[in-house]
Design a protein around this motif. Structure first.
Motif, PDB file in Angstrom:
ATOM      1  N   GLY A  43       0.778  -0.962   0.064  1.00  0.00           N
ATOM      2  CA  GLY A  43       0.209   0.457   0.319  1.00  0.00           C
ATOM      3  C   GLY A  43       0.960   1.286   0.635  1.00  0.00           C
ATOM      4  O   GLY A  43       0.313   2.169  -0.580  1.00  0.00           O
ATOM      5  N   TYR A  44       1.783   1.412   0.568  1.00  0.00           N
ATOM      6  CA  TYR A  44       2.687   2.303   0.972  1.00  0.00           C
ATOM      7  C   TYR A  44       3.703   2.655  -0.599  1.00  0.00           C
ATOM      8  O   TYR A  44       3.898   3.754  -0.497  1.00  0.00           O
ATOM      9  CB  TYR A  44       3.618   1.944   2.175  1.00  0.00           C
ATOM     10  CG  TYR A  44       4.981   2.943   2.060  1.00  0.00           C
ATOM     11  CD1 TYR A  44       4.273   4.682   2.468  1.00  0.00           C
ATOM     12  CD2 TYR A  44       6.084   2.936   2.205  1.00  0.00           C
ATOM     13  CE1 TYR A  44       5.724   5.807   2.379  1.00  0.00           C
ATOM     14  CE2 TYR A  44       6.792   3.977   2.032  1.00  0.00           C
ATOM     15  CZ  TYR A  44       6.560   5.249   1.952  1.00  0.00           C
ATOM     16  OH  TYR A  44       7.787   6.228   2.178  1.00  0.00           O
ATOM     17  N   ALA A  45       4.045   1.290  -0.838  1.00  0.00           N
ATOM     18  CA  ALA A  45       5.100   1.326  -2.025  1.00  0.00           C
ATOM     19  C   ALA A  45       4.274   1.856  -3.289  1.00  0.00           C
ATOM     20  O   ALA A  45       4.660   3.029  -4.326  1.00  0.00           O
ATOM     21  CB  ALA A  45       5.812   0.853  -2.296  1.00  0.00           C
ATOM     22  N   VAL A  46       3.065   1.674  -3.604  1.00  0.00           N
ATOM     23  CA  VAL A  46       2.673   1.800  -4.731  1.00  0.00           C
ATOM     24  C   VAL A  46       1.703   2.790  -4.548  1.00  0.00           C
ATOM     25  O   VAL A  46       0.494   2.446  -3.477  1.00  0.00           O
ATOM     26  CB  VAL A  46       1.282   0.327  -4.824  1.00  0.00           C
ATOM     27  CG1 VAL A  46       0.742   0.586  -6.342  1.00  0.00           C
ATOM     28  CG2 VAL A  46       2.135  -1.007  -5.201  1.00  0.00           C
ATOM     29  N   GLY A  47       1.875   3.867  -4.936  1.00  0.00           N
ATOM     30  CA  GLY A  47       1.771   4.675  -5.004  1.00  0.00           C
ATOM     31  C   GLY A  47       0.826   5.959  -6.719  1.00  0.00           C
ATOM     32  O   GLY A  47       1.084   5.246  -7.336  1.00  0.00           O
ATOM     33  N   LEU A  48       0.978   7.191  -6.013  1.00  0.00           N
ATOM     34  CA  LEU A  48       0.681   7.632  -7.012  1.00  0.00           C
ATOM     35  C   LEU A  48       1.747   7.974  -7.851  1.00  0.00           C
ATOM     36  O   LEU A  48       1.258   7.841  -9.874  1.00  0.00           O
ATOM     37  CB  LEU A  48      -0.494   9.230  -7.190  1.00  0.00           C
ATOM     38  CG  LEU A  48      -1.268   9.328  -5.598  1.00  0.00           C
ATOM     39  CD1 LEU A  48      -1.189  11.262  -5.699  1.00  0.00           C
ATOM     40  CD2 LEU A  48      -2.232   8.962  -6.695  1.00  0.00           C
ATOM     41  N   GLY A  49       3.224   7.663  -8.198  1.00  0.00           N
ATOM     42  CA  GLY A  49       3.834   7.380  -9.102  1.00  0.00           C
ATOM     43  C   GLY A  49       3.685   6.273  -9.859  1.00  0.00           C
ATOM     44  O   GLY A  49       4.150   6.175 -11.280  1.00  0.00           O
ATOM     45  N   ASN A  50       3.345   5.028  -9.637  1.00  0.00           N
ATOM     46  CA  ASN A  50       2.657   4.195 -10.105  1.00  0.00           C
ATOM     47  C   ASN A  50       1.588   4.594 -11.728  1.00  0.00           C
ATOM     48  O   ASN A  50       1.625   4.005 -12.538  1.00  0.00           O
ATOM     49  CB  ASN A  50       2.240   2.931  -9.003  1.00  0.00           C
ATOM     50  CG  ASN A  50       3.102   2.565  -8.250  1.00  0.00           C
ATOM     51  OD1 ASN A  50       3.771   3.230  -7.366  1.00  0.00           O
ATOM     52  ND2 ASN A  50       4.627   1.330  -8.741  1.00  0.00           N
ATOM     53  N   ILE A  51       0.779   4.878 -11.140  1.00  0.00           N
ATOM     54  CA  ILE A  51      -0.071   5.759 -11.668  1.00  0.00           C
ATOM     55  C   ILE A  51       0.475   7.075 -13.065  1.00  0.00           C
ATOM     56  O   ILE A  51      -0.080   6.241 -13.656  1.00  0.00           O
ATOM     57  CB  ILE A  51      -1.309   6.093 -11.261  1.00  0.00           C
ATOM     58  CG1 ILE A  51      -1.948   4.801 -10.347  1.00  0.00           C
ATOM     59  CG2 ILE A  51      -2.645   5.986 -11.980  1.00  0.00           C
ATOM     60  CD1 ILE A  51      -2.438   3.388 -10.384  1.00  0.00           C
ATOM     61  N   TRP A  52       0.235   7.918 -12.192  1.00  0.00           N
ATOM     62  CA  TRP A  52       0.604   8.953 -13.225  1.00  0.00           C
ATOM     63  C   TRP A  52       2.257   9.568 -13.391  1.00  0.00           C
ATOM     64  O   TRP A  52       2.676  10.502 -14.324  1.00  0.00           O
ATOM     65  CB  TRP A  52       0.255  10.426 -12.075  1.00  0.00           C
ATOM     66  CG  TRP A  52       0.848  10.752 -10.471  1.00  0.00           C
ATOM     67  CD1 TRP A  52       2.626  10.654 -10.705  1.00  0.00           C
ATOM     68  CD2 TRP A  52       0.588  12.422 -10.486  1.00  0.00           C
ATOM     69  NE1 TRP A  52       2.204  11.643  -9.899  1.00  0.00           N
ATOM     70  CE2 TRP A  52       0.922  12.298  -9.139  1.00  0.00           C
ATOM     71  CE3 TRP A  52      -0.762  12.334  -9.922  1.00  0.00           C
ATOM     72  CZ2 TRP A  52       1.253  13.313  -8.284  1.00  0.00           C
ATOM     73  CZ3 TRP A  52      -1.389  13.818  -8.723  1.00  0.00           C
ATOM     74  CH2 TRP A  52       0.312  13.814  -8.012  1.00  0.00           C
ATOM     75  N   ARG A  53       3.069   9.128 -13.063  1.00  0.00           N
ATOM     76  CA  ARG A  53       4.662   8.589 -13.735  1.00  0.00           C
ATOM     77  C   ARG A  53       5.175   7.942 -14.274  1.00  0.00           C
ATOM     78  O   ARG A  53       5.469   8.459 -15.471  1.00  0.00           O
ATOM     79  CB  ARG A  53       5.415   9.191 -12.360  1.00  0.00           C
ATOM     80  CG  ARG A  53       6.903   9.863 -12.669  1.00  0.00           C
ATOM     81  CD  ARG A  53       7.659  10.474 -11.306  1.00  0.00           C
ATOM     82  NE  ARG A  53       8.511  11.183 -11.382  1.00  0.00           N
ATOM     83  CZ  ARG A  53      10.011  10.332 -11.952  1.00  0.00           C
ATOM     84  NH1 ARG A  53      10.461   8.944 -11.454  1.00  0.00           N
ATOM     85  NH2 ARG A  53      10.903  11.534 -11.113  1.00  0.00           N
ATOM     86  N   PHE A  54       4.899   6.457 -13.771  1.00  0.00           N
ATOM     87  CA  PHE A  54       5.901   5.538 -14.280  1.00  0.00           C
ATOM     88  C   PHE A  54       4.835   5.531 -16.047  1.00  0.00           C
ATOM     89  O   PHE A  54       6.214   5.646 -16.650  1.00  0.00           O
ATOM     90  CB  PHE A  54       5.637   4.103 -13.933  1.00  0.00           C
ATOM     91  CG  PHE A  54       5.814   2.806 -14.595  1.00  0.00           C
ATOM     92  CD1 PHE A  54       7.532   2.649 -14.875  1.00  0.00           C
ATOM     93  CD2 PHE A  54       5.491   2.871 -15.496  1.00  0.00           C
ATOM     94  CE1 PHE A  54       8.074   1.570 -15.071  1.00  0.00           C
ATOM     95  CE2 PHE A  54       5.694   1.472 -16.580  1.00  0.00           C
ATOM     96  CZ  PHE A  54       7.075   1.309 -16.320  1.00  0.00           C
ATOM     97  N   PRO A  55       4.066   5.234 -16.054  1.00  0.00           N
ATOM     98  CA  PRO A  55       3.150   5.016 -17.389  1.00  0.00           C
ATOM     99  C   PRO A  55       3.958   6.017 -18.877  1.00  0.00           C
ATOM    100  O   PRO A  55       4.090   6.594 -19.407  1.00  0.00           O
ATOM    101  CB  PRO A  55       2.183   5.301 -17.749  1.00  0.00           C
ATOM    102  CG  PRO A  55       1.353   5.159 -15.970  1.00  0.00           C
ATOM    103  CD  PRO A  55       2.101   5.480 -15.282  1.00  0.00           C
ATOM    104  N   TYR A  56       3.894   7.971 -17.962  1.00  0.00           N
ATOM    105  CA  TYR A  56       4.228   8.634 -19.196  1.00  0.00           C
ATOM    106  C   TYR A  56       6.095   9.053 -19.233  1.00  0.00           C
ATOM    107  O   TYR A  56       5.935   9.205 -20.194  1.00  0.00           O
ATOM    108  CB  TYR A  56       4.255  10.297 -18.292  1.00  0.00           C
ATOM    109  CG  TYR A  56       4.449  11.602 -18.543  1.00  0.00           C
ATOM    110  CD1 TYR A  56       4.017  12.122 -20.134  1.00  0.00           C
ATOM    111  CD2 TYR A  56       5.710  11.594 -18.343  1.00  0.00           C
ATOM    112  CE1 TYR A  56       4.660  12.841 -20.527  1.00  0.00           C
ATOM    113  CE2 TYR A  56       6.315  12.856 -19.206  1.00  0.00           C
ATOM    114  CZ  TYR A  56       5.363  13.473 -20.376  1.00  0.00           C
ATOM    115  OH  TYR A  56       6.780  14.887 -21.140  1.00  0.00           O
TER     116      TYR A  56
END
Length: 630
Positions: A43-56
């Motif tokens: 829960g902590y490691a999987v954050g918004l960076g996985n959704i809004w940063r990695f794909p971009y």
């Protein structure tokens, strides 16, 4: 064993066996069970960076080719550092500051990571405030950002491209004879260039209702950082709601928050799957997926690609924030943290890739509907969550439903990371004075005080100039440079000052077997070289922060550098203070400060009788914490 409760002799014996510190009548609580720790880490490691940063970043840096530097940085830096932080916390049974009693000279690393965590806690929750605002606005038959005509819209607000073209060609003298129409969309339909045969080139400057809703209704943004303006009270209320949620999740400690994490960590996967199924069934979805995954190997020669891969690993795996150390500290001493780590690492990287499929399938649909390239609508950070994706939602049937689903996912993904990070920071502070802050209801009151003060400080992020402050914190306080700096010292100190072999023996002592020695060699050689190389390159290629067309003034840049250097300077200043405080010659002081100060359960004697003799510990380089006996 709850914090602040009187315990029996049997419970005390169990606590000692688990390796948790005891004060008179007080125990340091542990996770309810092993899965609580694993789920909380996910829960902590999987954050918004996985959704809004990695794909971009994947799209920007060569599609599928980006996975090469990403996986290499993950294998040689991300996973070893993740394992190191969790194992350090479990072995020391302390938060991120006190854990560095393993090498007191470098306790400044603990202060630095705690400060980074504090800065992040203050601004990260603002994303939850924005998400809550959008979520509440989605309970309507017509989404407020789907059309113009609202009180916050301007005369240039445009709902569709047909009206854009009509406005652009209204002064054309020979529109009927035009044989071709071309336009170039940039910056999320902010500027549209229209060229017609037999017509003069015309520039028309429309703004979309989605952009105006974000900037004029939600943020009510000013023109610069210096124009702070007033508090935007709808956001102040959603920010308050965010802190209330965080408080009631963590105020009882990890025994409670660990159970709540089962829902907050796993539910987003359900929502993400729903969005993926919906996304791939939309027309043009394949166009977005091709943009996301099509490899461009030529991009691998660009050093910026490798910086993005390394920084994404630090962000995504929360390296250098100190929270992983805190999470590990609540493990029982003999818990198999190695296998737990592998499970979390797999879940994290899988989520990044999986989230990219869901996001880019919808962006492909959006690009098809607008007749533009995916690159023209792809964005990262707030631009993706609050402009690009809401635009795509307005094009779907039953758009309010999909808006609710999307912002529910964003809310839970962010909430997980936020409350675990706050718990990690509170753990670091509680470890200083456990007899005081862990007794009775003191922990709950202290947690309440932290949440209240953090909320009051956070009001600066929901003023008219709050977005400019948010960007400063995001760009500097938890920047890649600061995180790389922490990652280097963590691996270097454990591998070369404390000793890589010694730490590996400690891990073997804890979990009952020796993990792959690959990680030890990474700590000693590969990981420090990788993070230092990326750190140096990121400093060389540094560019000042901008937000859209706004360039930050010297005043803003100064604030940013203060945030960045505040954590970095913790390491040398703490080192100087401790050396000055120690007695003896300079060499004697250094020798004393690099000796680990361990608790009885952390010693590895052949027999407990041997451990009772001071000579055994001194021969091995161990130093008992004053007042403690085996």
């Amino acid at each position: 064993m709850g914090e602040g409760n009187m315990v029996s002799k049997q419970e005390q014996a169990k606590a000692e066996e688990a390796g948790q510190e005891l004060a008179p009548g007080i125990t340091r609580e542990t996770w309810g069970n092993r899965m609580d720790f694993v789920i909380s880490c996910i829960g902590y490691a999987v954050g918004l960076g996985n959704i809004w940063r990695f794909p971009y970043l994947c799209y920007k840096n060569g599609g599928g080719a980006f996975l090469i530097p990403y996986l290499l940085c993950l294998l040689f830096a991300g996973i070893p550092l993740f394992f190191l932080e969790v194992a350090l916390g479990q072995f020391m049974s302390r938060g991120c500051i006190k854990s560095w009693q393993i090498c007191p000279l470098f306790q400044g690393v603990g202060y630095a990571t705690a400060l980074i965590c504090l800065w992040c806690n203050l601004y990260y929750i603002v994303v939850l405030a924005w998400s809550l605002f959008y979520f509440f606005c989605s309970f309507t038959t017509n989404l407020p950002w789907a059309h113009c005509g609202n009180y916050w819209n301007t005369d240039t607000c445009t709902e569709d491209f047909k009206s854009v073209l009509t406005g652009a060609v209204k002064n054309c003298t020979d529109m009927l004879n035009s044989t071709s129409i071309t336009y170039d969309l940039t910056d999320n339909d902010t500027i549209v260039e229209v060229q017609l045969n037999n017509c003069t080139n015309i520039s028309y400057v429309p703004t979309s209702p989605v952009t105006e809703f974000w900037e004029r209704r939600v943020l009510q943004i000013s023109d610069s950082l210096e124009e702070t303006g007033i508090v935007v009270w709808p956001l102040a209320l959603t920010l308050l709601l965010g802190w209330v949620l965080v408080y009631f999740i963590i105020f009882k400690g990890v025994r409670t928050s660990g159970k709540i994490a089962y829902f907050t960590a796993l539910f987003p996967y359900v929502v993400l799957t729903i969005l993926l199924i919906r996304g791939v069934t939309l027309p043009g979805a394949s166009k977005g997926l091709i943009y996301y995954l099509k490899p461009d190997l030529s991009r691998l020669t660009d050093g910026r690609v490798w910086i993005d891969a390394g920084s994404q690993i630090c962000y995504s795996y929360a390296i250098g924030f100190g929270t992983l150390v805190a999470l590990g500290s609540y493990n029982k001493f003999n818990q198999d943290c190695f296998k737990d780590m592998l499970a979390v690492v797999f879940a994290n990287s899988f989520t990044s890739f999986y989230g990219g499929l869901a996001i880019f399938s919808v962006l492909g649909f959006m690009a098809t509907q607008q007749g533009v390239e995916v690159g023209d609508v792809a964005d990262k950070g707030p631009g993706l969550v609050f402009i690009a994706y809401p635009t795509a939602v307005t094009m779907m049937p039953i758009s309010p439903l999909w808006a609710c689903v999307f912002f529910t996912m964003i809310l839970f993904v962010g909430l997980d990371s936020q409350f675990v990070a706050v718990e990690g920071w509170i753990t670091a502070v509680l470890d200083f004075l456990p007899p005081v802050l862990r007794r009775g209801h003191n922990r709950e009151l202290f947690t309440l005080a932290v949440c209240v003060v953090s909320y009051l400080f956070g009001l600066v992020f929901v003023t008219n100039g709050g977005m400019y402050v948010f960007q400063l914190f995001d760009y500097y306080s938890a920047s890649g440079a600061a995180l790389f700096f922490m990652a280097f010292f963590e691996s270097f100190v454990i591998a070369w000052i404390y000793g890589g072999d010694r730490f590996y023996d400690d891990i073997t002592f804890m979990i009952g077997y020796t993990p792959w020695r690959f990680f030890k060699w990474c700590w000693m050689y590969v990981t420090p070289l990788i993070v230092m190389a990326i750190w140096i390159f990121s400093c060389i290629t540094y560019t000042p922060l901008t937000y859209g067309n706004y360039e930050y003034s010297t005043f803003g840049q100064t604030i940013g550098w203060f945030l960045a250097l505040s954590s970095v300077f913790c390491v040398p200043t703490t080192m100087i203070y401790l050396i000055a405080k120690e007695k003896g010659s300079f060499r004697q002081r250094i020798t004393q400060l690099i000796q680990p100060r361990l608790q009885p359960h952390q010693l590895r004697p052949k027999t407990m009788e041997d451990a009772n003799g001071d000579h055994w510990m001194k021969d091995k380089g161990y130093e008992m914490t004053p007042g403690e006996k085996v």
